[in-house]
Design a protein around this motif. Structure first.
Motif, PDB file in Angstrom:
ATOM      1  N   ALA A   1     -19.428 -17.921 -18.025  1.00  0.00           N
ATOM      2  CA  ALA A   1     -20.506 -17.175 -18.683  1.00  0.00           C
ATOM      3  C   ALA A   1     -20.190 -15.690 -18.803  1.00  0.00           C
ATOM      4  CB  ALA A   1     -21.814 -17.370 -17.932  1.00  0.00           C
ATOM      5  N   ARG A   2     -19.618 -15.094 -17.780  1.00  0.00           N
ATOM      6  CA  ARG A   2     -19.294 -13.658 -17.841  1.00  0.00           C
ATOM      7  C   ARG A   2     -18.285 -13.363 -18.947  1.00  0.00           C
ATOM      8  NH1 ARG A   2     -18.538 -11.728 -11.626  1.00  0.00           N
ATOM      9  NH2 ARG A   2     -20.720 -11.915 -11.012  1.00  0.00           N
ATOM     10  N   TYR A   3     -17.255 -14.184 -19.024  1.00  0.00           N
ATOM     11  CA  TYR A   3     -16.222 -13.966 -20.042  1.00  0.00           C
ATOM     12  C   TYR A   3     -16.765 -14.209 -21.443  1.00  0.00           C
ATOM     13  CZ  TYR A   3     -13.375 -14.370 -15.855  1.00  0.00           C
ATOM     14  OH  TYR A   3     -12.862 -14.205 -14.611  1.00  0.00           O
ATOM     15  N   ILE A   4     -17.586 -15.223 -21.591  1.00  0.00           N
ATOM     16  CA  ILE A   4     -18.180 -15.535 -22.886  1.00  0.00           C
ATOM     17  C   ILE A   4     -19.070 -14.390 -23.347  1.00  0.00           C
ATOM     18  CG2 ILE A   4     -19.792 -17.080 -24.089  1.00  0.00           C
ATOM     19  CD1 ILE A   4     -18.666 -19.340 -22.289  1.00  0.00           C
ATOM     20  N   ASN A   5     -19.877 -13.846 -22.440  1.00  0.00           N
ATOM     21  CA  ASN A   5     -20.727 -12.710 -22.789  1.00  0.00           C
ATOM     22  C   ASN A   5     -19.895 -11.500 -23.195  1.00  0.00           C
ATOM     23  OD1 ASN A   5     -23.391 -13.551 -22.660  1.00  0.00           O
ATOM     24  ND2 ASN A   5     -23.430 -13.396 -20.439  1.00  0.00           N
ATOM     25  N   PHE A   6     -18.810 -11.252 -22.475  1.00  0.00           N
ATOM     26  CA  PHE A   6     -17.969 -10.106 -22.799  1.00  0.00           C
ATOM     27  C   PHE A   6     -17.318 -10.262 -24.165  1.00  0.00           C
ATOM     28  CE2 PHE A   6     -13.799  -8.075 -22.909  1.00  0.00           C
ATOM     29  CZ  PHE A   6     -14.181  -6.750 -22.751  1.00  0.00           C
ATOM     30  N   VAL A   7     -16.721 -11.423 -24.400  1.00  0.00           N
ATOM     31  CA  VAL A   7     -16.035 -11.660 -25.679  1.00  0.00           C
ATOM     32  C   VAL A   7     -17.037 -11.638 -26.834  1.00  0.00           C
ATOM     33  CG1 VAL A   7     -14.726 -13.363 -27.006  1.00  0.00           C
ATOM     34  CG2 VAL A   7     -14.111 -12.893 -24.642  1.00  0.00           C
ATOM     35  N   GLY A   8     -18.205 -12.263 -26.634  1.00  0.00           N
ATOM     36  CA  GLY A   8     -19.239 -12.250 -27.667  1.00  0.00           C
ATOM     37  C   GLY A   8     -19.729 -10.845 -27.966  1.00  0.00           C
ATOM     38  N   GLY A   9     -19.967 -10.066 -26.917  1.00  0.00           N
ATOM     39  CA  GLY A   9     -20.402  -8.672 -27.100  1.00  0.00           C
ATOM     40  C   GLY A   9     -19.335  -7.838 -27.778  1.00  0.00           C
ATOM     41  N   LEU A  10     -18.071  -8.052 -27.402  1.00  0.00           N
ATOM     42  CA  LEU A  10     -16.976  -7.314 -28.023  1.00  0.00           C
ATOM     43  C   LEU A  10     -16.862  -7.661 -29.508  1.00  0.00           C
ATOM     44  CD1 LEU A  10     -14.562  -5.398 -27.642  1.00  0.00           C
ATOM     45  CD2 LEU A  10     -13.180  -7.418 -27.095  1.00  0.00           C
ATOM     46  N   ALA A  11     -17.003  -8.943 -29.843  1.00  0.00           N
ATOM     47  CA  ALA A  11     -16.943  -9.357 -31.256  1.00  0.00           C
ATOM     48  C   ALA A  11     -18.074  -8.719 -32.052  1.00  0.00           C
ATOM     49  CB  ALA A  11     -17.013 -10.878 -31.355  1.00  0.00           C
ATOM     50  N   ILE A  12     -19.270  -8.690 -31.479  1.00  0.00           N
ATOM     51  CA  ILE A  12     -20.410  -8.073 -32.155  1.00  0.00           C
ATOM     52  C   ILE A  12     -20.165  -6.589 -32.358  1.00  0.00           C
ATOM     53  CG2 ILE A  12     -22.859  -7.474 -31.856  1.00  0.00           C
ATOM     54  CD1 ILE A  12     -23.074 -10.229 -30.378  1.00  0.00           C
ATOM     55  N   PHE A  13     -19.630  -5.917 -31.343  1.00  0.00           N
ATOM     56  CA  PHE A  13     -19.332  -4.488 -31.436  1.00  0.00           C
ATOM     57  C   PHE A  13     -18.300  -4.222 -32.529  1.00  0.00           C
ATOM     58  CE2 PHE A  13     -16.828  -0.789 -30.041  1.00  0.00           C
ATOM     59  CZ  PHE A  13     -17.828   0.177 -30.026  1.00  0.00           C
ATOM     60  N   ILE A  14     -17.234  -5.015 -32.553  1.00  0.00           N
ATOM     61  CA  ILE A  14     -16.176  -4.821 -33.557  1.00  0.00           C
ATOM     62  C   ILE A  14     -16.704  -5.092 -34.966  1.00  0.00           C
ATOM     63  CG2 ILE A  14     -13.980  -5.767 -34.399  1.00  0.00           C
ATOM     64  CD1 ILE A  14     -13.213  -6.144 -31.414  1.00  0.00           C
ATOM     65  N   LEU A  15     -17.499  -6.146 -35.137  1.00  0.00           N
ATOM     66  CA  LEU A  15     -18.075  -6.423 -36.459  1.00  0.00           C
ATOM     67  C   LEU A  15     -19.032  -5.319 -36.897  1.00  0.00           C
ATOM     68  CD1 LEU A  15     -18.710 -10.252 -36.192  1.00  0.00           C
ATOM     69  CD2 LEU A  15     -17.139  -9.105 -37.746  1.00  0.00           C
ATOM     70  N   GLY A  16     -19.788  -4.766 -35.950  1.00  0.00           N
ATOM     71  CA  GLY A  16     -20.678  -3.652 -36.281  1.00  0.00           C
ATOM     72  C   GLY A  16     -19.892  -2.436 -36.732  1.00  0.00           C
ATOM     73  N   LEU A  17     -18.817  -2.115 -36.013  1.00  0.00           N
ATOM     74  CA  LEU A  17     -17.964  -0.989 -36.424  1.00  0.00           C
ATOM     75  C   LEU A  17     -17.354  -1.238 -37.797  1.00  0.00           C
ATOM     76  CD1 LEU A  17     -16.022  -0.005 -33.175  1.00  0.00           C
ATOM     77  CD2 LEU A  17     -17.768   1.314 -34.374  1.00  0.00           C
ATOM     78  N   GLN A  18     -16.888  -2.462 -38.017  1.00  0.00           N
ATOM     79  CA  GLN A  18     -16.296  -2.801 -39.311  1.00  0.00           C
ATOM     80  C   GLN A  18     -17.309  -2.625 -40.430  1.00  0.00           C
ATOM     81  OE1 GLN A  18     -15.169  -6.887 -39.708  1.00  0.00           O
ATOM     82  NE2 GLN A  18     -14.149  -6.573 -41.650  1.00  0.00           N
ATOM     83  N   ALA A  19     -18.532  -3.065 -40.215  1.00  0.00           N
ATOM     84  CA  ALA A  19     -19.563  -2.933 -41.242  1.00  0.00           C
ATOM     85  C   ALA A  19     -19.860  -1.464 -41.523  1.00  0.00           C
ATOM     86  CB  ALA A  19     -20.834  -3.652 -40.803  1.00  0.00           C
ATOM     87  N   MET A  20     -19.897  -0.640 -40.481  1.00  0.00           N
ATOM     88  CA  MET A  20     -20.170   0.788 -40.686  1.00  0.00           C
ATOM     89  C   MET A  20     -19.022   1.475 -41.409  1.00  0.00           C
ATOM     90  SD  MET A  20     -22.203   2.072 -37.297  1.00  0.00           S
ATOM     91  CE  MET A  20     -21.114   1.371 -36.082  1.00  0.00           C
TER      92      MET A  20
END
Length: 92
Positions: A62-81
């Protein structure tokens, strides 16, 4: 709420934000909305099946999944901006 699912709560919340970001990217890229909708529904069904059958296996990660999911969301947000900056500058 089930205590076993509590570690995934933040991923569910931020996953919805990710869906909004991806939808905005689809609109700005002038993607066919019907095709995008069909692909989105297919992805939702696949994730539903993975979530239904893979939850017991994923609990210990669960910890790793949350980290990877959060990182993907962060990267996609940066890409969109970053992709939206040229469009914002053209209005000036």
């Amino acid at each position: 709420m089930d205590k076993d699912l509590k570690p995934f709560l933040s991923l569910i919340i931020f996953g919805n934000i990710e869906n909004l970001i991806l939808a905005a990217q689809g609109v700005s890229a002038h993607v066919d909305p019907v095709g995008l909708s069909i692909l989105s529904l297919i992805a939702v069904v696949i994730w539903f099946l993975i979530g239904t059958f893979g939850t017991k296996v994923a609990m210990k990660y669960a910890r790793y999944i949350n980290f990877v999911g959060g990182l993907a969301i962060f990267i996609l947000g940066l890409q969109a901006m970053v992709q939206s900056v040229p469009g914002m500058l053209s209005f000036m």
